[in-house]
Motif scaffolding. Structure first.
Motif, mmCIF file in Angstrom:
data_model
loop_
_atom_site.group_PDB
_atom_site.id
_atom_site.type_symbol
_atom_site.label_atom_id
_atom_site.label_comp_id
_atom_site.label_asym_id
_atom_site.label_seq_id
_atom_site.Cartn_x
_atom_site.Cartn_y
_atom_site.Cartn_z
ATOM 1 N N CYS A 74 0.743 -1.228 0.212
ATOM 2 C CA CYS A 74 -0.167 0.064 0.060
ATOM 3 C C CYS A 74 0.923 1.257 0.070
ATOM 4 C CB CYS A 74 -0.937 0.153 1.043
ATOM 5 S SG CYS A 74 -0.094 -0.038 2.904
ATOM 6 N N LYS A 75 0.255 2.470 -0.386
ATOM 7 C CA LYS A 75 1.061 3.783 -0.261
ATOM 8 C C LYS A 75 0.471 4.650 0.766
ATOM 9 C CE LYS A 75 1.576 3.314 -5.417
ATOM 10 N NZ LYS A 75 0.866 3.188 -6.373
ATOM 11 N N LEU A 76 -0.777 4.415 1.143
ATOM 12 C CA LEU A 76 -1.303 5.403 2.061
ATOM 13 C C LEU A 76 -2.065 4.750 3.132
ATOM 14 C CD1 LEU A 76 -3.385 8.507 0.939
ATOM 15 C CD2 LEU A 76 -3.421 7.603 3.212
ATOM 16 N N ILE A 77 -1.834 4.885 4.520
ATOM 17 C CA ILE A 77 -2.646 4.297 5.461
ATOM 18 C C ILE A 77 -3.306 5.447 6.129
ATOM 19 C CG2 ILE A 77 -2.380 2.934 7.426
ATOM 20 C CD1 ILE A 77 -0.183 1.280 6.252
ATOM 21 N N ILE A 78 -4.534 5.146 6.622
ATOM 22 C CA ILE A 78 -5.234 5.849 7.501
ATOM 23 C C ILE A 78 -5.360 5.374 8.729
ATOM 24 C CG2 ILE A 78 -7.482 7.287 7.734
ATOM 25 C CD1 ILE A 78 -7.715 7.403 4.761
ATOM 26 N N LEU A 79 -4.905 5.909 9.808
ATOM 27 C CA LEU A 79 -5.203 5.242 11.096
ATOM 28 C C LEU A 79 -6.171 6.251 11.833
ATOM 29 C CD1 LEU A 79 -1.441 4.203 11.806
ATOM 30 C CD2 LEU A 79 -3.457 2.851 11.203
ATOM 31 N N ASP A 80 -7.344 6.015 12.067
ATOM 32 C CA ASP A 80 -8.372 6.698 12.813
ATOM 33 C C ASP A 80 -8.203 6.102 14.272
ATOM 34 O OD1 ASP A 80 -10.252 8.276 13.686
ATOM 35 O OD2 ASP A 80 -11.532 7.610 12.198
ATOM 36 N N GLU A 81 -7.740 7.008 15.330
ATOM 37 C CA GLU A 81 -7.789 6.694 16.585
ATOM 38 C C GLU A 81 -7.269 5.323 16.832
ATOM 39 O OE1 GLU A 81 -8.431 8.256 19.374
ATOM 40 O OE2 GLU A 81 -9.314 10.222 18.625
ATOM 41 N N PRO A 82 -6.023 4.901 16.287
ATOM 42 C CA PRO A 82 -5.671 3.457 16.474
ATOM 43 C C PRO A 82 -5.141 3.008 17.867
ATOM 44 C CG PRO A 82 -3.884 4.893 15.457
ATOM 45 C CD PRO A 82 -5.137 5.637 15.475
#
Lengths: 332, 500
Positions: B161-169
């Motif tokens: 992957c190129k972009l990871i979104i971490l939402d309140e990990p």
């Protein structure tokens, strides 16, 4: 509902607004829509067939309808709490057979009826106990009970209907007060009481919480298991009422009666706004759903359409109802 | 490393009744960790949903790897190499850890059948990155919330992957796990992968991110180099006001003992002894999985306790069901708001009155006026922001939902209120308000027991602090001149596992 509205009007306008939103919510779109569709159906049928508005036709519809209407009350309670009962058709036959058996033994009519209702409570208790104590799901539990109740009826009767009942007993199923069939009077009474209890009652309000999120309900201090047990028993008792009335009406207790009725009842309740996921549904809505289905089968009879079509029409309507419901929910 | 991976220009999005995004600008360089902060409802999630293809933008443009694109759906985003780990855990409960990680790209053998052995070794390797040694065949329903979060992250990085979104990990992770996550993030960054990091925890943002962008009311307020910013600056931008003191003042007028727990032993904890007094806030500090939640689930009658007694006001009480606990004056605000607390499809009002149906009804029927009045009063006194009391609760922000749950218990008026991670996943403003409410309840004479994984919160709120390690109480500290390190010593056990 009307007098209550007037009460509120006397208080301030802010409250009136809130009351209106509550009333809007109470008469959710589903019920009003169903009512309008039913009116339309009645109007069309009256125009298509001269027999439709006959008093005899209405009496014919109302007896069978009343019995199913009593049973759908219990199913609505269960559906609201996120449960259901597949054994009710078999339990109706079983309780009819038990009542017939008690009458043949020569027991007085009230005792025989009481015995029948009590046997319905017993099946309900077993269902509820297994579901709450052993955490077996309602599908499997009531499926097993369906098989057992049917089997017991067949064993008791050896497959033959029990007939020859006292006239006073038959009167309960066939008699009339002021020209209205007795089962219908009982049905109307039950519906009014149960609709009020489910809408406004403190105890039954808890069913919506249980159906909406059982764990959260338990943690909020609601006695989830006890309530579930009670409504399973109530379901059994109401199925027994239906079984007894139908036995009286047909003058015989038939061990093979009401096969598949449970699915028709669940379908009608879902058309009327109940959901298998729980947390939704009203008694009025379910009764409207049932009325709608009764009108459709009546229409098929009086319009001389082949009765084989009934299943297709009912299934299509059920699918349409839930699809429309899902679409309107997504829009929200 | 100055190439832009993602550039969002003047993107707007409105939902019925709200302008969720108003000409927002956001850019992400290759190999950058870009933090995104803002109060709940500031528009962070909406932007992420647009990038993930869940929602479509109304206007503006997005370029990705230099090309203008329109991300049509989550599958499209996936093909572009965009992965997201959202707050709402999306794992299949009845599948194993390995199956969840490789849910849509299981390693196959020559016959086209899933190669289970390979899947398990690969999954183990991924989990090792987090220092986690667990059988990858374990079912997800049997593992802790924190571990589930790690499985989610592992799933995101299991594919190219190129972009990871971490939402309140890190919402459910402990200090050690967070450090591991940061190490992995740094490694991903070195490989040129960009990360959008959404968090309410500003300390973490300052530690890990390269740049930080602040959202407020659907607009981007500022984008700064993390090195040039500090906590106060970020908070100021987020709320538009200076936050003088984060925690309400402790008055410490402590009354009599209201609950005594003696020799409590259960499946995940043993020999628990403590007491709590009216008017105090008793903090329970410990790692996720230390047994804090389980202790109180047993006390509240949710799980079975094996042995031990609970005394309330000096009288021994046998609590078999939560309804018994409520009757004896206990209230419990669960850790898992959505699954155990809220009736999501129901109204704010019904969510508040559920535990007090007797109070707002006659013998048989509900009293609608009283119901409305009581719920409205709670709504006003806790400042729950909702259009009306009949608003469906799922539409409210996390902070307001949590306040509604507090309102539920306030209406019951318990003697002892147990709050489990009361500020998880709520924004800074709501967090301060919840702290204030809890302190006020204590001042009014309620005994508050607060379970929290955030050491700062425990330190800021508690009068006394009980530390828990591996199902045992390791110490009880009076909160006076102690610091995070003092607590940390006890929640990592006497062996003193290092903090970072």
């Amino acid at each position: 509902m009307q007098s209550e509205k007037n009460n509120y009007q006397e208080t301030n306008s802010d409250f009136l607004k809130k009351t209106i939103t509550v009333i809007k919510k109470v008469f959710s779109i589903r019920e009003t829509m169903l009512f309008l569709i039913i009116l339309l159906l009645v109007f069309t049928l009256a125009n298509l067939s001269p027999h439709f508005l006959d008093v005899t036709n209405f009496r014919a519809i109302s007896r069978g309808f009343a019995i199913e209407g009593i049973v759908i009350i219990g199913m609505t309670f269960l559906l609201v709490s996120g449960n259901f009962d597949l054994s009710i058709g078999a339990v109706m036959a079983f309780t009819g057979v038990m009542t017939g058996y008690f009458l043949q033994m020569g027991l007085p009519i009230p005792i025989a009826i009481f015995g029948g209702v009590l046997s319905g409570c017993l099946t309900g208790f077993i269902n509820g106990f297994v579901v709450t104590r052993f955490r077996v799901n309602a599908l499997i539990t009531t499926l097993a009970m369906m098989s057992i109740a049917r089997g017991v009826s067949l064993v008791i009767t050896q497959g033959r209907p029990i007939a020859a009942f006292p006239l006073d007993f038959i009167f309960i199923g066939q008699g009339e007060v002021f020209g209205i069939p007795i089962p219908f009077v009982i049905f109307v009474g039950f519906v009014i009481i149960s609709d009020l209890l489910l809408r406004r009652g403190r105890y039954f309000r808890q069913l919506y919480f249980i159906g909406s999120n059982e764990d959260a309900a338990r943690l909020s201090g609601i006695k989830v298991d006890r309530i579930k047990l009670i409504i399973f028993i109530l379901m059994g008792a109401l199925a027994a009422c239906g079984g007894v009335l139908s036995t009286a009406r047909l003058m015989s207790a038939i061990p093979t009666a009401f096969v598949g009725l449970e699915l028709k009842i669940i379908a009608a309740a879902v058309i009327g706004g109940a959901s298998l996921k729980g947390g939704e549904g009203t008694v009025t809505g379910s009764v409207f759903g049932l009325l709608f289905m009764a009108l459709i089968s009546n229409a098929i009879t009086i319009l001389r359409v082949s009765p084989y079509w009934e299943g297709i029409v009912v299934g299509t309507v059920l699918l349409a109802a839930v699809i429309i419901d899902m679409i309107s929910r997504q829009k929200k | 490393m100055t190439h832009l991976l993602l550039q969002v220009k003047e993107v707007s999005k409105s939902f019925p009744g709200t302008q969720a995004l108003d000409k927002v600008e956001f850019e992400l360089k290759e190999g950058e960790i870009h933090a995104l902060v803002g109060e709940n409802g500031a528009g962070k999630s909406t932007l992420m949903n647009i990038i993930m293809g869940v929602h479509q933008k109304d206007s503006g443009s997005i370029s990705y790897e230099g090309n203008l694109i329109n991300i049509e759906d989550p599958l499209h985003a996936n093909r572009l190499g965009i992965r997201a780990v959202f707050q709402e855990l999306s794992l299949a409960q009845h599948l194993s850890i390995a199956e969840n990680i490789y849910i849509n790209n299981q390693p196959l053998n020559a016959m086209g059948i899933i190669n289970k052995a390979k899947m398990h070794t690969e999954a183990s390797k991924l989990l090792e990155l987090f220092d986690i040694d667990i059988e990858p065949g374990t079912l997800v329903k049997d593992i802790s919330v924190a571990l589930r979060q790690i499985v989610e992250i592992a799933r995101a990085i299991s594919q190219e992957c190129k972009l990871i979104i971490l939402d309140e990990p890190t919402a459910s992770l402990t200090g050690h796990e967070i450090q591991k996550l940061f190490e992995i993030m740094t490694r991903l960054k070195e490989r040129g992968i960009s990360i959008i990091y959404i968090s309410h925890k500003l300390e973490e943002i300052l530690e890990i991110s390269d740049r930080v962008t602040v959202f407020k009311d659907g607009k981007n307020v500022s984008t700064m180099e993390t090195a040039d910013s500090d906590k106060e600056q970020i908070i100021k931008n987020m709320v538009g006001r200076e936050l003088q003191s984060l925690f309400p003042e402790r008055k410490s007028i402590v009354g009599q003992t209201v609950m005594d727990v003696k020799n409590l032993t259960g499946d995940c904890f043993s020999d628990v002894n403590f007491s709590v007094k009216a008017g105090e806030v008793l903090g329970f500090a410990g790692l996720t999985g230390a047994g804090r939640t389980e202790m109180f689930r047993a006390i509240f009658g949710i799980d079975r306790k094996l042995t031990g007694d609970v005394y309330i006001d000096g009288i021994k009480r046998n609590i078999k069901l939560p309804s018994d606990a409520v009757r004896y004056g206990l209230g419990y605000l669960p850790e898992d708001r959505k699954d155990l607390g809220l009736f999501l499809r129901d109204s704010l009002k019904n969510n508040i009155v559920v535990s007090s149906l007797e109070k707002v009804s006659g013998h048989i029927f509900m009293n609608r006026k009283l119901e409305q009045a009581e719920a409205s009063q709670q709504m006003a006194s806790l400042d729950i922001k909702a259009p009306t009391i009949n608003q469906q609760i799922s539409a409210l922000s996390g902070g307001n939902q949590q306040k509604a749950l507090l309102a539920r218990w306030l209406l019951v008026n318990p003697k002892i209120l147990v709050v489990d991670e009361p500020t998880r996943g709520v924004d800074v403003g709501a967090k301060a308000e919840i702290h204030k409410i809890l302190r006020k309840l204590a001042d009014d004479g309620i005994a508050i027991i607060m379970i929290s994984s955030e050491l700062l919160e425990v330190l800021g709120m508690s009068d006394r602090i009980i530390t828990v390690w591996q199902g045992k109480i390791t110490n009880c500290l009076i909160n006076d001149k102690i610091g995070e390190e003092d607590i940390a010593k006890y929640i990592y056990g006497e062996q003193g596992i290092p903090l970072s």
